[in-house]
Design a protein around this motif. Structure first.
Motif, PDB file in Angstrom:
ATOM      1  N   MET A  43     -16.071 103.760  12.671  1.00 30.93           N
ATOM      2  CA  MET A  43     -15.406 102.720  13.429  1.00 30.93           C
ATOM      3  C   MET A  43     -16.273 101.457  13.511  1.00 30.93           C
ATOM      4  SD  MET A  43     -12.793 101.793  15.081  1.00 30.93           S
ATOM      5  CE  MET A  43     -11.816 102.214  16.456  1.00 30.93           C
ATOM      6  N   VAL A  44     -17.568 101.637  13.754  1.00 28.78           N
ATOM      7  CA  VAL A  44     -18.472 100.486  13.854  1.00 28.78           C
ATOM      8  C   VAL A  44     -18.575  99.776  12.511  1.00 28.78           C
ATOM      9  CG1 VAL A  44     -20.853  99.781  14.284  1.00 28.78           C
ATOM     10  CG2 VAL A  44     -19.791 101.494  15.760  1.00 28.78           C
ATOM     11  N   HIS A  45     -18.602 100.543  11.424  1.00 31.23           N
ATOM     12  CA  HIS A  45     -18.705  99.910  10.106  1.00 31.23           C
ATOM     13  C   HIS A  45     -17.465  99.073   9.796  1.00 31.23           C
ATOM     14  CE1 HIS A  45     -16.477 103.589   9.174  1.00 31.23           C
ATOM     15  NE2 HIS A  45     -16.089 103.008   8.054  1.00 31.23           N
ATOM     16  N   LEU A  46     -16.290  99.471  10.285  1.00 31.99           N
ATOM     17  CA  LEU A  46     -15.088  98.661  10.091  1.00 31.99           C
ATOM     18  C   LEU A  46     -15.191  97.332  10.823  1.00 31.99           C
ATOM     19  CD1 LEU A  46     -12.217 101.290  10.433  1.00 31.99           C
ATOM     20  CD2 LEU A  46     -13.049 100.187   8.347  1.00 31.99           C
ATOM     21  N   ILE A  47     -15.765  97.372  12.017  1.00 31.07           N
ATOM     22  CA  ILE A  47     -15.932  96.140  12.780  1.00 31.07           C
ATOM     23  C   ILE A  47     -16.948  95.228  12.108  1.00 31.07           C
ATOM     24  CG2 ILE A  47     -16.721  95.187  14.987  1.00 31.07           C
ATOM     25  CD1 ILE A  47     -15.540  97.734  16.308  1.00 31.07           C
ATOM     26  N   VAL A  48     -18.051  95.796  11.608  1.00 32.91           N
ATOM     27  CA  VAL A  48     -19.075  94.995  10.920  1.00 32.91           C
ATOM     28  C   VAL A  48     -18.489  94.355   9.664  1.00 32.91           C
ATOM     29  CG1 VAL A  48     -21.262  95.105   9.668  1.00 32.91           C
ATOM     30  CG2 VAL A  48     -21.021  96.295  11.849  1.00 32.91           C
ATOM     31  N   VAL A  49     -17.759  95.132   8.890  1.00 30.85           N
ATOM     32  CA  VAL A  49     -17.128  94.595   7.682  1.00 30.85           C
ATOM     33  C   VAL A  49     -16.105  93.522   8.057  1.00 30.85           C
ATOM     34  CG1 VAL A  49     -15.593  95.151   5.753  1.00 30.85           C
ATOM     35  CG2 VAL A  49     -17.528  96.636   6.273  1.00 30.85           C
ATOM     36  N   GLY A  50     -15.332  93.776   9.092  1.00 25.65           N
ATOM     37  CA  GLY A  50     -14.331  92.804   9.530  1.00 25.65           C
ATOM     38  C   GLY A  50     -14.955  91.498   9.986  1.00 25.65           C
ATOM     39  N   VAL A  51     -15.997  91.585  10.801  1.00 29.75           N
ATOM     40  CA  VAL A  51     -16.674  90.376  11.282  1.00 29.75           C
ATOM     41  C   VAL A  51     -17.300  89.619  10.112  1.00 29.75           C
ATOM     42  CG1 VAL A  51     -18.623  89.541  12.676  1.00 29.75           C
ATOM     43  CG2 VAL A  51     -17.045  91.224  13.619  1.00 29.75           C
ATOM     44  N   THR A  52     -17.915  90.340   9.185  1.00 23.89           N
ATOM     45  CA  THR A  52     -18.509  89.702   8.006  1.00 23.89           C
ATOM     46  C   THR A  52     -17.441  88.985   7.191  1.00 23.89           C
ATOM     47  OG1 THR A  52     -20.197  91.427   7.925  1.00 23.89           O
ATOM     48  CG2 THR A  52     -19.881  90.108   5.938  1.00 23.89           C
ATOM     49  N   THR A  53     -16.305  89.631   7.020  1.00 21.46           N
ATOM     50  CA  THR A  53     -15.199  89.017   6.279  1.00 21.46           C
ATOM     51  C   THR A  53     -14.724  87.748   6.967  1.00 21.46           C
ATOM     52  OG1 THR A  53     -14.515  91.198   5.524  1.00 21.46           O
ATOM     53  CG2 THR A  53     -12.889  89.443   5.353  1.00 21.46           C
ATOM     54  N   VAL A  54     -14.584  87.802   8.274  1.00 20.49           N
ATOM     55  CA  VAL A  54     -14.135  86.625   9.030  1.00 20.49           C
ATOM     56  C   VAL A  54     -15.156  85.493   8.915  1.00 20.49           C
ATOM     57  CG1 VAL A  54     -13.657  85.752  11.355  1.00 20.49           C
ATOM     58  CG2 VAL A  54     -12.675  87.928  10.614  1.00 20.49           C
ATOM     59  N   VAL A  55     -16.441  85.816   9.011  1.00 18.42           N
ATOM     60  CA  VAL A  55     -17.485  84.787   8.905  1.00 18.42           C
ATOM     61  C   VAL A  55     -17.453  84.122   7.528  1.00 18.42           C
ATOM     62  CG1 VAL A  55     -19.993  84.430   8.796  1.00 18.42           C
ATOM     63  CG2 VAL A  55     -19.002  85.764  10.660  1.00 18.42           C
ATOM     64  N   PHE A  56     -17.329  84.939   6.467  1.00 19.06           N
ATOM     65  CA  PHE A  56     -17.241  84.361   5.124  1.00 19.06           C
ATOM     66  C   PHE A  56     -15.966  83.525   4.965  1.00 19.06           C
ATOM     67  CE2 PHE A  56     -20.347  87.644   3.695  1.00 19.06           C
ATOM     68  CZ  PHE A  56     -21.265  86.775   3.135  1.00 19.06           C
ATOM     69  N   GLY A  57     -14.877  83.979   5.537  1.00 19.72           N
ATOM     70  CA  GLY A  57     -13.626  83.222   5.465  1.00 19.72           C
ATOM     71  C   GLY A  57     -13.731  81.885   6.159  1.00 19.72           C
ATOM     72  N   ILE A  58     -14.326  81.877   7.348  1.00 21.61           N
ATOM     73  CA  ILE A  58     -14.491  80.617   8.083  1.00 21.61           C
ATOM     74  C   ILE A  58     -15.454  79.693   7.343  1.00 21.61           C
ATOM     75  CG2 ILE A  58     -15.404  79.625  10.224  1.00 21.61           C
ATOM     76  CD1 ILE A  58     -14.185  82.094  11.666  1.00 21.61           C
ATOM     77  N   ALA A  59     -16.517  80.247   6.782  1.00 18.72           N
ATOM     78  CA  ALA A  59     -17.449  79.431   5.990  1.00 18.72           C
ATOM     79  C   ALA A  59     -16.736  78.822   4.789  1.00 18.72           C
ATOM     80  CB  ALA A  59     -18.634  80.274   5.539  1.00 18.72           C
ATOM     81  N   SER A  60     -15.869  79.601   4.146  1.00 15.92           N
ATOM     82  CA  SER A  60     -15.104  79.084   2.997  1.00 15.92           C
ATOM     83  C   SER A  60     -14.176  77.964   3.437  1.00 15.92           C
ATOM     84  CB  SER A  60     -14.293  80.204   2.362  1.00 15.92           C
ATOM     85  OG  SER A  60     -15.131  81.174   1.810  1.00 15.92           O
ATOM     86  N   LEU A  61     -13.515  78.132   4.579  1.00 13.53           N
ATOM     87  CA  LEU A  61     -12.648  77.066   5.087  1.00 13.53           C
ATOM     88  C   LEU A  61     -13.451  75.797   5.381  1.00 13.53           C
ATOM     89  CD1 LEU A  61     -10.241  79.025   7.452  1.00 13.53           C
ATOM     90  CD2 LEU A  61      -9.616  77.772   5.378  1.00 13.53           C
ATOM     91  N   PHE A  62     -14.647  75.948   5.914  1.00 12.50           N
ATOM     92  CA  PHE A  62     -15.518  74.799   6.180  1.00 12.50           C
ATOM     93  C   PHE A  62     -15.878  74.087   4.883  1.00 12.50           C
ATOM     94  CE2 PHE A  62     -19.869  73.114   6.609  1.00 12.50           C
ATOM     95  CZ  PHE A  62     -19.626  72.128   7.559  1.00 12.50           C
ATOM     96  N   LEU A  63     -16.247  74.864   3.855  1.00 11.30           N
ATOM     97  CA  LEU A  63     -16.609  74.264   2.562  1.00 11.30           C
ATOM     98  C   LEU A  63     -15.419  73.573   1.913  1.00 11.30           C
ATOM     99  CD1 LEU A  63     -18.942  77.048   1.138  1.00 11.30           C
ATOM    100  CD2 LEU A  63     -19.606  74.799   2.031  1.00 11.30           C
ATOM    101  N   ILE A  64     -14.244  74.175   2.012  1.00 16.86           N
ATOM    102  CA  ILE A  64     -13.040  73.547   1.461  1.00 16.86           C
ATOM    103  C   ILE A  64     -12.770  72.227   2.169  1.00 16.86           C
ATOM    104  CG2 ILE A  64     -10.515  73.743   1.358  1.00 16.86           C
ATOM    105  CD1 ILE A  64     -10.913  76.710   0.772  1.00 16.86           C
ATOM    106  N   SER A  65     -12.945  72.219   3.484  1.00 16.91           N
ATOM    107  CA  SER A  65     -12.720  70.997   4.254  1.00 16.91           C
ATOM    108  C   SER A  65     -13.677  69.892   3.818  1.00 16.91           C
ATOM    109  CB  SER A  65     -12.891  71.293   5.742  1.00 16.91           C
ATOM    110  OG  SER A  65     -12.790  70.117   6.498  1.00 16.91           O
ATOM    111  N   ARG A  66     -14.944  70.246   3.628  1.00 17.30           N
ATOM    112  CA  ARG A  66     -15.922  69.248   3.173  1.00 17.30           C
ATOM    113  C   ARG A  66     -15.575  68.736   1.783  1.00 17.30           C
ATOM    114  NH1 ARG A  66     -21.939  70.783   3.854  1.00 17.30           N
ATOM    115  NH2 ARG A  66     -22.065  68.697   3.012  1.00 17.30           N
ATOM    116  N   ALA A  67     -15.206  69.649   0.886  1.00 15.34           N
ATOM    117  CA  ALA A  67     -14.856  69.248  -0.479  1.00 15.34           C
ATOM    118  C   ALA A  67     -13.611  68.362  -0.465  1.00 15.34           C
ATOM    119  CB  ALA A  67     -14.622  70.480  -1.345  1.00 15.34           C
ATOM    120  N   ARG A  68     -12.630  68.731   0.339  1.00 19.30           N
ATOM    121  CA  ARG A  68     -11.382  67.974   0.417  1.00 19.30           C
ATOM    122  C   ARG A  68     -11.638  66.545   0.896  1.00 19.30           C
ATOM    123  NH1 ARG A  68      -7.937  66.052   3.871  1.00 19.30           N
ATOM    124  NH2 ARG A  68      -5.711  66.094   3.455  1.00 19.30           N
ATOM    125  N   ASN A  69     -12.509  66.397   1.868  1.00 21.30           N
ATOM    126  CA  ASN A  69     -12.799  65.066   2.402  1.00 21.30           C
ATOM    127  C   ASN A  69     -13.493  64.167   1.389  1.00 21.30           C
ATOM    128  OD1 ASN A  69     -11.645  65.617   4.876  1.00 21.30           O
ATOM    129  ND2 ASN A  69     -13.550  66.353   5.765  1.00 21.30           N
TER     130      ASN A  69
END
Length: 123
Positions: A1-27
Motif C-alpha cells: 500500500m505504501v509503495h502505491l502511494i510513493v509511486v503515485g506521488v512520484t508520478t504526480v510530481v513528475f507530471g506537475i514538473a512536466s506541466l511547468f516545463l511545457i508552460s515555460r516552453a510555450r511562453n
C-alpha cells in the motif's frame, strides 16, 4: 500500500514538473501551430496528472477499487478526456506536418540532383 502511494506521488510530481516545463516552453514560442500543439499537449498531460492525483488520493485514503463504486467513475472520465485530447493533439500535429513538412519537396530535389549530370572540377 505504501509503495502505491510513493509511486503515485512520484508520478504526480513528475507530471506537475512536466506541466511547468511545457508552460515555460510555450511562453517562449510565438503564436502559431507549434504553440497550439503545446497547448493541446498540456491539456492531455493535465488530464493524466488529474487522473494520477485521483488514484494517489484513493490509495492514500484507502478507497477500494470496485467497478460498481462511484469513486472509479471520475478516473475513467479523466482518462477518456486525456485520450480525446491526445486525438486532437495528434490531428493538429498532422496539420503541422502538412504545413511544415518538406518530404515531397525533398523527393523532388533528390530527383533533380540525381538527374543532373556531374561536372568534373578543374584543378
Amino acid at each position: 500500500m505504501v509503495h502505491l502511494i510513493v509511486v503515485g506521488v512520484t508520478t504526480v510530481v513528475f507530471g506537475i514538473a512536466s506541466l511547468f516545463l511545457i508552460s515555460r516552453a510555450r511562453n517562449r514560442l510565438s503564436e502559431g501551430s507549434i504553440r497550439r500543439y503545446m497547448d493541446n499537449f498540456a491539456i492531455c498531460l493535465a488530464f493524466i496528472v488529474i487522473f494520477s492525483v485521483w488514484q494517489t488520493a484513493r490509495s492514500f485514503f484507502g478507497v477500494s477499487i470496485d467497478v460498481e463504486g462511484l469513486s472509479t467513475y471520475p478516473e475513467y472520465i479523466f482518462i477518456v478526456f486525456a485520450y480525446m485530447a491526445f486525438i486532437v493533439a495528434s490531428f493538429r500535429v498532422l496539420k503541422i506536418s502538412e504545413e511544415f513538412g518538406f518530404k515531397e519537396d525533398g523527393r523532388k530535389i533528390e530527383q533533380l540532383v540525381r538527374a543532373k549530370p556531374r561536372r568534373k572540377s578543374k584543378k
